[in-house]
Design an enzyme around this catalytic site. Structure first.
Site, short mmCIF file in Angstrom:
data_model
loop_
_atom_site.label_atom_id
_atom_site.label_comp_id
_atom_site.label_asym_id
_atom_site.label_seq_id
_atom_site.Cartn_x
_atom_site.Cartn_y
_atom_site.Cartn_z
N ASP A 19 40.59 36.83 51.03
CA ASP A 19 39.52 37.24 50.09
C ASP A 19 38.21 36.52 50.31
OD1 ASP A 19 40.30 38.90 47.98
OD2 ASP A 19 41.30 37.72 46.89
N GLN A 38 45.13 37.68 42.34
CA GLN A 38 44.46 38.45 41.58
C GLN A 38 43.63 37.95 40.33
OE1 GLN A 38 43.86 41.80 42.24
NE2 GLN A 38 42.58 41.75 40.44
N LYS A 65 45.98 48.30 45.59
CA LYS A 65 45.98 47.66 47.12
C LYS A 65 47.43 47.84 47.98
CE LYS A 65 42.74 44.08 45.05
NZ LYS A 65 42.69 42.92 44.41
#
Length: 347
Positions: free
Chosen positions: A184, A161, A117
């Protein structure tokens, strides 16, 4: 994690996806439900998840070879567009999108995903900042790290995460993320607005958004098609089912407590699987000419769908690696850019 997608023998043609404008400050009411976790078990003596049918029951004779949906190609196109817009923003107003990443613990796979990422952010000009915390961190320490990103005006998107260490309350921590920076798409407001017709979330979860991008880019009309989503996680299964319904598909949600799940999947024009168990979906689970997307997990990239069997039966399929994964990363970048544009009222 793994995502798999399969689609019927429709006309496969490249098409540009139309992007939807997001509506701000929408409110949805919370819903209560029984939270029974899906535990996917392998039947003894069988390589299939539910069915005892041996793989030899699948016959590939006289079957067509499915189109491989190239996720890398689409991801590169998306990243090129994102890089151009980031550059325009920097030139016009002197601002650059920023992504804050909270990483807890020493899981090798999590660190690998974060490196991927960060690399993608660098490629398009997005500034990324990683807050690393030890495995024995307390919830308060992690919430404080998230809050600092919430309060930082140069950070426009925040991700935590997953998975987090087991001693932590994942929901409590995720809910600290500001809805305006929830790139997200997991915040209850974003998820709730996705579920309610006529409302739009600020962000759509990245993996489901990637699945739809792949389908629409290849010219697949989802209206009225039967779709089976295998797995109901908040990361993939649930939001994917909601997003497919938004595109007028008829959706069945298959989970670990579903009886005879292959009877559902073998009738579906589209199959999306994210159960985290390699080769769960065998060839005889799929309708001839279905479509299947996959996501990778761990260090050996294997999809939930048995690729060698499925490609001889379905119309289109995503490979692992190089399928949904690269597009998912591109969608994270896209959500971060959208958040920065909204913050600065930049069009």
């Amino acid at each position: 994690m793994r995502i798999a997608l399969a689609v019927g023998w429709w006309r496969i043609a490249r098409a540009k996806i139309a992007h939807t404008k997001f509506v701000r400050n929408l409110i949805c009411r919370p819903l209560l439900s029984v939270d029974s976790p899906d535990i996917w078990k392998i039947n003894p003596g069988s390589s299939s998840h539910f069915s005892s049918h041996p793989s030899s029951n699948f016959s590939a004779s006289n079957e067509k070879i499915g189109v491989v949906l190239d996720g890398k190609l689409i991801a590169n196109d998306l990243k090129s567009r994102i890089a151009g817009e980031v550059n325009e923003m920097k030139k016009a107003i002197g601002k650059t999108p920023g992504l804050g990443i909270v990483l807890v613990g020493e899981r090798r796979d999590s660190h690998t995903f974060i490196r991927t990422k960060v690399k993608a952010c660098n490629e398009v000009g997005i500034v990324s900042v990683v807050a690393e915390l030890p495995n024995n961190s307390k919830e308060g320490d992690i919430c404080d790290a998230v809050s600092r990103f919430n309060d930082n005006p140069s950070v426009h998107g925040i991700i935590v995460q997953l998975p987090l260490p087991k001693h932590l309350d994942e929901e409590k921590i995720m809910n600290v993320v500001s809805v305006e920076k929830d790139v997200d798409g997991f915040h209850p407001l974003n998820m709730g607005n996705l579920a309610i017709a006529g409302r739009e979330p600020l962000f759509i979860p990245c993996a489901p958004k990637a699945c739809l991008e792949l389908l629409l880019r290849y010219g697949m009309d989802l209206r009225g098609k039967k779709a089976a989503v295998v797995g109901r996680s908040k990361i993939v299964g649930l939001p994917t089912s909601l997003l497919l319904q938004r595109h007028q598909a008829t959706v069945s949600l298959v989970h670990a407590f579903t009886g005879n799940p292959e009877k559902v999947t073998c009738q579906a024009d589209i199959v999306v699987s994210d159960v985290g168990t390699p080769n769960t979906i065998r060839g005889h689970w799929l309708k001839p000419g279905a479509v299947d997307p996959k996501r990778s997990s761990g260090y050996r990239l294997v999809g939930d769908v048995c690729y060698d069997e499925a490609i001889k039966k379905v119309a289109a399929i995503t490979p692992v690696p190089g399928g949904v994964g690269p597009v998912t990363i591109a969608m994270l970048l896209s959500n971060t850019l959208d958040s920065a544009k909204r913050c600065y009222d930049f069009t």
